[in-house]
Design an enzyme around this catalytic site. Structure first.
Site, PDB file in Angstrom:
ATOM      1  N   ASN A   9       1.004  -1.186  -0.213  1.00 40.24           N
ATOM      2  CA  ASN A   9      -0.133  -0.344   0.138  1.00 40.24           C
ATOM      3  C   ASN A   9       0.483   0.982   0.134  1.00 40.24           C
ATOM      4  O   ASN A   9       1.468   1.378   1.010  1.00 40.24           O
ATOM      5  CB  ASN A   9      -0.888   0.059   1.495  1.00 40.24           C
ATOM      6  CG  ASN A   9      -1.519   1.196   1.493  1.00 40.24           C
ATOM      7  OD1 ASN A   9      -1.622   2.116   0.707  1.00 40.24           O
ATOM      8  ND2 ASN A   9      -2.369   1.574   2.764  1.00 40.24           N
ATOM      9  N   LYS A  11       0.331   4.518  -0.530  1.00 36.80           N
ATOM     10  CA  LYS A  11      -0.448   5.890   0.322  1.00 36.80           C
ATOM     11  C   LYS A  11      -0.161   6.710   0.215  1.00 36.80           C
ATOM     12  O   LYS A  11      -0.135   6.333  -1.908  1.00 36.80           O
ATOM     13  CB  LYS A  11      -0.028   5.552   1.927  1.00 36.80           C
ATOM     14  CG  LYS A  11       0.124   4.281   2.694  1.00 36.80           C
ATOM     15  CD  LYS A  11       0.150   4.437   4.062  1.00 36.80           C
ATOM     16  CE  LYS A  11       0.179   3.353   4.880  1.00 36.80           C
ATOM     17  NZ  LYS A  11      -0.045   3.072   6.335  1.00 36.80           N
ATOM     18  N   HIS A  96      -9.400   1.422   4.406  1.00 35.56           N
ATOM     19  CA  HIS A  96      -7.923   1.663   5.597  1.00 35.56           C
ATOM     20  C   HIS A  96      -8.730   2.106   7.009  1.00 35.56           C
ATOM     21  O   HIS A  96      -9.217   3.265   6.288  1.00 35.56           O
ATOM     22  CB  HIS A  96      -6.697   1.516   4.641  1.00 35.56           C
ATOM     23  CG  HIS A  96      -5.753   1.425   5.391  1.00 35.56           C
ATOM     24  ND1 HIS A  96      -5.332   3.421   5.955  1.00 35.56           N
ATOM     25  CD2 HIS A  96      -5.026   0.957   5.242  1.00 35.56           C
ATOM     26  CE1 HIS A  96      -4.328   2.356   6.479  1.00 35.56           C
ATOM     27  NE2 HIS A  96      -3.838   1.478   6.016  1.00 35.56           N
ATOM     28  N   GLU A  98      -6.262   5.057   8.013  1.00 30.96           N
ATOM     29  CA  GLU A  98      -6.928   6.200   7.926  1.00 30.96           C
ATOM     30  C   GLU A  98      -7.637   7.194   7.093  1.00 30.96           C
ATOM     31  O   GLU A  98      -8.000   7.790   6.835  1.00 30.96           O
ATOM     32  CB  GLU A  98      -5.036   6.701   6.714  1.00 30.96           C
ATOM     33  CG  GLU A  98      -4.016   6.464   7.776  1.00 30.96           C
ATOM     34  CD  GLU A  98      -2.527   5.283   6.783  1.00 30.96           C
ATOM     35  OE1 GLU A  98      -2.828   5.632   5.374  1.00 30.96           O
ATOM     36  OE2 GLU A  98      -1.807   5.022   7.302  1.00 30.96           O
ATOM     37  N   GLU A 168      -5.073  -5.152  10.509  1.00 29.41           N
ATOM     38  CA  GLU A 168      -4.330  -3.753  10.728  1.00 29.41           C
ATOM     39  C   GLU A 168      -4.387  -2.934  11.734  1.00 29.41           C
ATOM     40  O   GLU A 168      -5.438  -2.118  12.061  1.00 29.41           O
ATOM     41  CB  GLU A 168      -4.037  -2.986   9.784  1.00 29.41           C
ATOM     42  CG  GLU A 168      -3.617  -3.256   8.302  1.00 29.41           C
ATOM     43  CD  GLU A 168      -3.296  -2.322   6.981  1.00 29.41           C
ATOM     44  OE1 GLU A 168      -2.007  -2.358   6.562  1.00 29.41           O
ATOM     45  OE2 GLU A 168      -3.698  -0.706   6.705  1.00 29.41           O
ATOM     46  N   GLY A 174       2.616   1.944  10.874  1.00 30.65           N
ATOM     47  CA  GLY A 174       3.949   2.928  11.077  1.00 30.65           C
ATOM     48  C   GLY A 174       5.129   3.971  11.817  1.00 30.65           C
ATOM     49  O   GLY A 174       5.035   4.902  12.198  1.00 30.65           O
ATOM     50  N   SER A 214       3.703  -2.500  10.338  1.00 27.78           N
ATOM     51  CA  SER A 214       5.398  -2.004  10.156  1.00 27.78           C
ATOM     52  C   SER A 214       6.007  -3.541  10.176  1.00 27.78           C
ATOM     53  O   SER A 214       6.293  -3.811  11.266  1.00 27.78           O
ATOM     54  CB  SER A 214       5.700  -2.125  12.289  1.00 27.78           C
ATOM     55  OG  SER A 214       5.419  -0.057  12.413  1.00 27.78           O
ATOM     56  N   GLY A 235       3.128  -1.090   4.058  1.00 26.12           N
ATOM     57  CA  GLY A 235       3.284   0.814   3.643  1.00 26.12           C
ATOM     58  C   GLY A 235       4.625   0.320   3.487  1.00 26.12           C
ATOM     59  O   GLY A 235       5.215   0.714   2.431  1.00 26.12           O
TER      60      GLY A 235
HETATM   61  P1  13P Z   1       3.079   0.368   7.208  1.00 24.22           P
HETATM   62  O1  13P Z   1       4.172  -0.646   6.736  1.00 24.22           O
HETATM   63  O2  13P Z   1       3.938   1.673   7.247  1.00 24.22           O
HETATM   64  O3  13P Z   1       3.250   0.341   9.470  1.00 24.22           O
HETATM   65  O4  13P Z   1       2.013   0.690   7.464  1.00 24.22           O
HETATM   66  C1  13P Z   1       1.171  -0.801   7.410  1.00 24.22           C
HETATM   67  C2  13P Z   1      -0.197   0.054   6.864  1.00 24.22           C
HETATM   68  O5  13P Z   1      -1.081   0.424   6.349  1.00 24.22           O
HETATM   69  C3  13P Z   1      -0.051  -1.147   4.961  1.00 24.22           C
HETATM   70  O6  13P Z   1      -1.793  -0.880   4.461  1.00 24.22           O
END
Ligand code: 13P
Length: 251
Positions: A9, A11, A96, A98, A168, A174, A214, A235
């Site tokens: 992803n 983002k 997601h 976010e 997640e 992140g 992560s 991510g």
């Molecule tokens: P990270 O791998 O940067 O923690 O993000 C995970 C994520 O939100 C994937 O959709």
């Protein structure tokens, strides 16, 4: 059939040129390995058509990170499921954290998005997960159960079977703070039970449930070794071809 999957992803990262370059690098790297999982990249809308033109989708799937909750019309700035499908993409991330946190996406909205995506033969990668407070106050199983029930349980068993789920935990996204492999397994097993209670064991056993938060080349192997963890939604580590491939080859 349940598959192992590693999906990136991206983002809101990369310019068009950078994104096409990254997609080419991943596509090229995949030629040199016998991947034991399906590999997917989900890119910004602006990149989809260009990326579709430079990758071999038999080896590297392509998806969007969202789609609109309407099919067409006066929704300035939105991108519909038919538009996503018209780029050549075949997956779409929905729900997601976010999107839920920053753009107010509710289960009701997500239910509509899932239906619109399925109508275009897009495979939703549907995200669920609790925030830190819910982890700490012990309500995380209930929170995730509710997210699944509210947005997905109006689907027929056949349509539910088309989904990929991604657990997640929001506190792990992140932050560098990964859920332990045991925490991931515990939740994935719970999710599979919630699905089995509604749709039966076969549907539950066939559902791919990815872990996200992560995930890195250094921890992927341990997390993916758990019986109910079928891969990862990646991510930050998906923004570098070598680290993404390090996760792909953890299988
Ligand atoms: P990270 O791998 O940067 O923690 O993000 C995970 C994520 O939100 C994937 O959709």
């Amino acid at each position: 059939m349940r598959k192992n999957i590693v999906a990136g992803n991206w983002k809101m990262n990369t310019t068009l040129a950078e994104g096409v370059g990254l997609a080419k690098d991943v596509n090229e790297a995949l030629k040199g390995v016998d991947a034991k999982c399906d590999v997917i990249i989900c890119t910004p809308f602006t990149h989809l058509a260009s990326v579709a033109a430079v990758i071999d989708q038999k080896k590297l799937g392509l998806g969007a990170e969202n789609c609109a909750d309407h099919i067409k019309g006066a929704y300035t700035g939105e991108v519909s499921a038919p538009m996503v499908a018209s780029t050549g993409a075949t997956y779409v991330i929905l729900g997601h954290s976010e999107r839920r946190q920053y753009y107010g996406e509710t289960s009701e909205i997500l239910k509509t998005k899932v239906n619109l995506a399925l109508a275009e033969n897009l495979t939703p990668i549907f995200c669920i997960g609790e925030v830190l407070e819910e982890r700490e106050n012990g309500t995380y199983f209930d929170v995730v159960t509710k997210q699944i029930q509210e947005a997905l349980f109006d689907l027929s068993a056949e349509d539910f079977g088309k989904l990929i789920l991604a657990y997640e935990p929001v506190w792990a996204i992140g932050t560098g703070k990964t859920a332990t492999a045991d925490q991931a397994e515990e939740m994935h097993a719970h999710i599979r039970k919630v699905i089995a209670d509604k749709y039966g064991k076969e549907v539950a056993d066939n559902c791919s449930i990815l872990y996200g938060g992560s995930c890195k080349p250094t921890n992927a192997k341990e997390i993916f070794s758990k019986p109910d963890v079928d891969g990862g939604l990646i991510g930050g580590a998906a923004l570098d071809a070598a680290s993404f491939m390090g996760i792909v080859t953890a299988f």
